[in-house]
Write an enzyme that holds these catalytic residues in place. Sequence first.
Site, PDB file in Angstrom:
ATOM      1  N   ARG A  22       0.826  -1.228   0.000  1.00 21.49           N
ATOM      2  CA  ARG A  22       0.000   0.000   0.000  1.00 21.49           C
ATOM      3  C   ARG A  22       0.852   1.267   0.000  1.00 21.49           C
ATOM      4  O   ARG A  22       1.432   1.617  -0.950  1.00 21.49           O
ATOM      5  CB  ARG A  22      -0.956   0.007   1.218  1.00 21.49           C
ATOM      6  CG  ARG A  22      -1.749  -1.297   1.409  1.00 21.49           C
ATOM      7  CD  ARG A  22      -2.807  -1.505   0.373  1.00 21.49           C
ATOM      8  NE  ARG A  22      -3.715  -2.597   0.743  1.00 21.49           N
ATOM      9  CZ  ARG A  22      -4.363  -3.345  -0.160  1.00 21.49           C
ATOM     10  NH1 ARG A  22      -4.233  -3.136  -1.449  1.00 21.49           N
ATOM     11  NH2 ARG A  22      -5.178  -4.320   0.236  1.00 21.49           N
ATOM     12  N   LYS A  99       2.036  -7.492 -13.651  1.00 25.82           N
ATOM     13  CA  LYS A  99       0.852  -8.055 -12.992  1.00 25.82           C
ATOM     14  C   LYS A  99      -0.414  -7.656 -13.752  1.00 25.82           C
ATOM     15  O   LYS A  99      -0.683  -6.475 -13.948  1.00 25.82           O
ATOM     16  CB  LYS A  99       0.773  -7.541 -11.550  1.00 25.82           C
ATOM     17  CG  LYS A  99      -0.483  -7.957 -10.794  1.00 25.82           C
ATOM     18  CD  LYS A  99      -0.487  -9.452 -10.468  1.00 25.82           C
ATOM     19  CE  LYS A  99      -1.808  -9.899  -9.854  1.00 25.82           C
ATOM     20  NZ  LYS A  99      -2.039  -9.414  -8.509  1.00 25.82           N
ATOM     21  N   HIS A 169      -2.294 -16.770  -6.635  1.00 26.33           N
ATOM     22  CA  HIS A 169      -3.415 -17.151  -5.772  1.00 26.33           C
ATOM     23  C   HIS A 169      -4.492 -17.999  -6.470  1.00 26.33           C
ATOM     24  O   HIS A 169      -5.660 -17.673  -6.448  1.00 26.33           O
ATOM     25  CB  HIS A 169      -4.008 -15.960  -5.006  1.00 26.33           C
ATOM     26  CG  HIS A 169      -4.529 -14.809  -5.832  1.00 26.33           C
ATOM     27  ND1 HIS A 169      -5.211 -14.976  -6.998  1.00 26.33           N
ATOM     28  CD2 HIS A 169      -4.493 -13.472  -5.593  1.00 26.33           C
ATOM     29  CE1 HIS A 169      -5.558 -13.780  -7.463  1.00 26.33           C
ATOM     30  NE2 HIS A 169      -5.129 -12.859  -6.639  1.00 26.33           N
ATOM     31  N   ASP A 235      -0.489 -13.048  -0.600  1.00 28.21           N
ATOM     32  CA  ASP A 235      -1.469 -12.038  -1.027  1.00 28.21           C
ATOM     33  C   ASP A 235      -1.891 -11.195   0.189  1.00 28.21           C
ATOM     34  O   ASP A 235      -3.052 -10.845   0.350  1.00 28.21           O
ATOM     35  CB  ASP A 235      -2.690 -12.675  -1.697  1.00 28.21           C
ATOM     36  CG  ASP A 235      -3.606 -11.622  -2.326  1.00 28.21           C
ATOM     37  OD1 ASP A 235      -3.205 -10.456  -2.459  1.00 28.21           O
ATOM     38  OD2 ASP A 235      -4.755 -11.990  -2.665  1.00 28.21           O
TER      39      ASP A 235
END
Length: 369
Positions: A22, A99, A169, A235
Amino acid sequence: TVQYSNDFLILPGMVDVHVHFRDWELAYKETLAGGAAAALAGGVVAVGDMPNTRPHIRTAELYQRRLREGASLPIIYRLHMGVPADLAELDLAKPRTVKIYPEDIAQFGWAHVKSLLQKCAELNCVAVFHCEDPQLFRDGERPPEAERLCVEKVRALAAETGARVHLTHVTLAETVETARGWATVDVTPHHLYLDTENCRDRGLCLVNPRLRAPDARKRLLAALAAGLVDMYATDHAPHTLAEKASENPPPGICSLDVALGLLLALWKRGVLALGDVVRLYSHRPARLLGVDVDPLAGTFTIVKLEEYTVKGEEFAGTCKFTPLEGLKAFGRVVATAVRGVVYFRDGEAKPLWPTAVSQPRGTPPSTYP
Ligand code: NCD
Ligand code: ZN
Ligand code: ZN
């Protein structure tokens, strides 16, 4: 008196290819420093941070700025680049990994994803997919079919373009099997431990991809036990408790502090061998990110071989709650070393070998030859 102890284990440093640190406009959820603290507490020496920051990292300039900030952390910091509108940004940034989110597929379309894979094949980057086809999202629901459909489409694109692909994931044993030979995969602690039955809190248990039914979760665990999974990744996706308790909770679960403990618990239970733990959470992820986790280069993790209970309030990062609360973990991290700098857990900074054995014995001769 000093006693020997057999209760410790030295492992190569753990590497987590999927975290969200973040910071920037979302620093109220987690900061780079907070994320790094959670990593060290979890025995993690290197991370692959995700580009869905605010702003999203879609330009070479932002990518480089973030890498510069990450370089000051006590851990080894790597960053996955976001999908750029103009693929020329990839020529400038030369990222090792890119990504791709379902939101990118919705926004730019599959044709853009194909061009990106072509570009990646050229530049030798790895396309890291959050693989769920947004075409199958319905009023906030994301069925397992969205993963199946995305995997089929990406498989075809990988064959056409020759791009290297990593699926992150993944939640279905079927995906793990389908990926063999053309993509690597990682699984999260929450998709291995939590399901729609044992995790019921609407906000805390909300995550993308969704937790699955117990039978699907058990099949994923069986695929891991069978040695078919390449990597383990958290994750780690912090939000505030207020956000998670709200009418419209954001998806994401915090687990970086305890991920190694939950993986070692599978070793303790006989589901995995110790070598699997090292392969899944150190060697293979290190290869994807291109980092060195050789203990001989001073990068290692020491765990104390004892059972403990996951408690969010003990987390070292900004995020201090998790739906993994109460689970039994094994192997408490007492020290994490990054390139020769050792970080000890509070109160555990004692020598691991007895000083008594280095005391001299006997009396020296009165004359020397
Ligand atoms: C992630 C986040 O909050 O950034 N949330 C999540 O549920 N996993 C996004 C993501 O990894 O898809
Ligand atoms: Zn995702
Ligand atoms: Zn994520």
